[in-house]
Design a protein around this motif. Sequence first.
Motif, mmCIF file in Angstrom:
data_model
loop_
_atom_site.group_PDB
_atom_site.id
_atom_site.type_symbol
_atom_site.label_atom_id
_atom_site.label_comp_id
_atom_site.label_asym_id
_atom_site.label_seq_id
_atom_site.Cartn_x
_atom_site.Cartn_y
_atom_site.Cartn_z
ATOM 1 N N GLY A 197 50.741 0.467 -5.609
ATOM 2 C CA GLY A 197 49.930 1.460 -6.301
ATOM 3 C C GLY A 197 50.537 1.767 -7.664
ATOM 4 N N PRO A 198 49.805 2.486 -8.527
ATOM 5 C CA PRO A 198 50.313 2.763 -9.870
ATOM 6 C C PRO A 198 51.660 3.494 -9.845
ATOM 7 C CG PRO A 198 48.407 4.142 -9.351
ATOM 8 C CD PRO A 198 48.501 3.122 -8.266
ATOM 9 N N LEU A 199 52.511 3.147 -10.812
ATOM 10 C CA LEU A 199 53.765 3.876 -10.983
ATOM 11 C C LEU A 199 53.406 5.278 -11.485
ATOM 12 C CD1 LEU A 199 56.950 3.626 -11.106
ATOM 13 C CD2 LEU A 199 56.629 3.218 -13.533
ATOM 14 N N VAL A 200 53.743 6.268 -10.698
ATOM 15 C CA VAL A 200 53.358 7.637 -11.031
ATOM 16 C C VAL A 200 54.555 8.355 -11.636
ATOM 17 C CG1 VAL A 200 52.648 9.845 -10.044
ATOM 18 C CG2 VAL A 200 51.623 7.742 -9.210
ATOM 19 N N ARG A 201 54.342 8.901 -12.828
ATOM 20 C CA ARG A 201 55.408 9.681 -13.467
ATOM 21 C C ARG A 201 55.011 11.136 -13.522
ATOM 22 N NH1 ARG A 201 59.371 6.829 -15.980
ATOM 23 N NH2 ARG A 201 58.864 4.620 -16.185
#
Length: 403
Positions: free
Chosen positions: A22-26
């Motif tokens: 899944g997207p890299l969440v920052r």
Amino acid sequence: MTVELGPKHMVKTTVYNDQVPGPLVRMTEGKRVTVDLVNETVEPEMLHWHGFHIPPDVDGAHEEGTPMVMGYSRRRFEFTPGPTGTRWYHTHAMAGHNLTKAGYSGQFGMAIIEPKSDPGRYDVEVPIILHEWEGFFSADMDMDVNYRTFTINGKMLGAGEPIRVKASHQVLFRVLNASATMQHRVALSGHTFRVIALDGNAVASPQSVPVLDLAPGERVDAIVEMKNPGIWVLGEEDENQRNSGAGIVVEYSGAQGKPKWLAPPKHTWNYLSFGTDAGHRTEPEVVVPLIIEPRSDGNLWAINGKSYPRTDPFYVRAGEINRLVFDNRSHMGHPVHLHRHTFELTNYAGTPTSGVFKDVVVVPAMSRVEVDLRADQPGPSLFHCHQQFHMDFGFMAVMQYRT
Ligand SMILES: [Cu+2]
């Protein structure tokens, strides 16, 4: 979604936002976020924020009271992320005997909680996320899960883009073992890792090691000084797993040739090496024994004699340091995980220590591990083995606060 893990190697799985991982969440520590979980599958879903200290109604565990997101519906979650560090998110559904669901699926990703100000003592940051696919039960009776395919960052070795680096750069590798069931040992040919954090939390004694060892759910932050130009393989120490995809190419700018694998020197991973002397520690008033053993019928795991959902909750005292004693009376190690809290290792298999803060810890076979935690996150918190097949078969209990 059908995912291409390698050339002509497709797998059908469930994913977040059309991608694996899944997207890299920052996120920024202390800065409120809104997450819309949109379930486009028929099954009820649950998304857990692993390593976050957030309330039980948003943490992502049905057992704590987070509402399930039913099939073809959506729900908005709001919370204030913390603490700073390498965290992750993954489905908290059950798989049972289905080796394509829950932890075996593509529903995982890294979440980095940034500090409000980052001193940034590195040049580049590279996430490394381990996972396996096409699981099957081995022929013997112990229901061990094996896999046909392995990936790093969703691709088999050689199938994805290489990690491009420059000589003299300090690269921060944030390594996550997003396996449902397997421990992994990872090396970068021709290089050494300087481990600075475990499960996203800075360690008391950073150490240089040739191999990183991670159980399911664990993270290691390690800095590598890029001082050996070439084209290298970062991958599983195990050759069979590497040949089945468990690796990624690391390419220095200007280097030519084929990716090279060099076996790392023999090394025994030891949490204690990252700690410091135990020193004098006040013994906490609350000590909670958690005895881990298989049930006599051999099909279920038990905590203090009972299997989930029949396990008794265990109690900690709010606002105080409480000690949990993981007493593993089985013949295999277990990566146990506590939601919504970080704990400090105080005794590892007989050796006192301090300065190592984690949220998953491997309790070796027939050993005890003791940890201290500050009870400052009121509400129910799930405790379980992060090995999906153990968690789904009884190895879970709920921690409650006694006021
Ligand atoms: Cu286990």
